[in-house]
Scaffold this motif. Structure first.
Motif: not given
Length: 107
Positions: A100-107
């Motif tokens: 499992x991979x959690x990918x956090x998106x932001x600016x």
């Protein structure tokens, strides 16, 4: 089309440093749940969940990957605070050692 939308089209790369993995989703913000999540199955067995709490469109440069949390099948958990996974982690994903991979998106 689906692969391109979810991964950016070419998630794996290779250069003089070796294999790398870079997820660059191309998704409109409305596809994310009210809590800003969207999941898919990568390579047939790895669950990838994008976290986009602002529910922004994920087209660069407005929204980029800021962090990965890798969950290994062995129970180990590893946080990578960069947009690209280097050789060791990319190879572990490819060899299906990461479930499992959690990918956090932001600016």
């Amino acid at each position: 089309m689906w692969i391109w939308m979810m991964t950016g089209g070419q998630p794996f790369g290779y250069d003089h440093r070796g294999l790398s993995l870079k997820l660059e989703p191309k998704l409109p913000g409305w596809l994310f749940t009210a809590t800003g999540e969207l999941s898919f199955c990568f390579l047939g067995s790895c669950q990838v969940t994008y976290f986009n709490t602002d529910r922004k469109d994920t087209y660069p440069p407005e929204c980029i990957v800021t962090q990965y949390v890798l969950h290994y099948a062995s129970g180990e958990k590893k946080t990578i605070r960069q947009a690209i996974l280097d050789h060791k982690e990319a190879q572990n994903v490819r060899e299906r050692l990461i479930s499992r991979i959690e990918v956090y998106l932001g600016t």
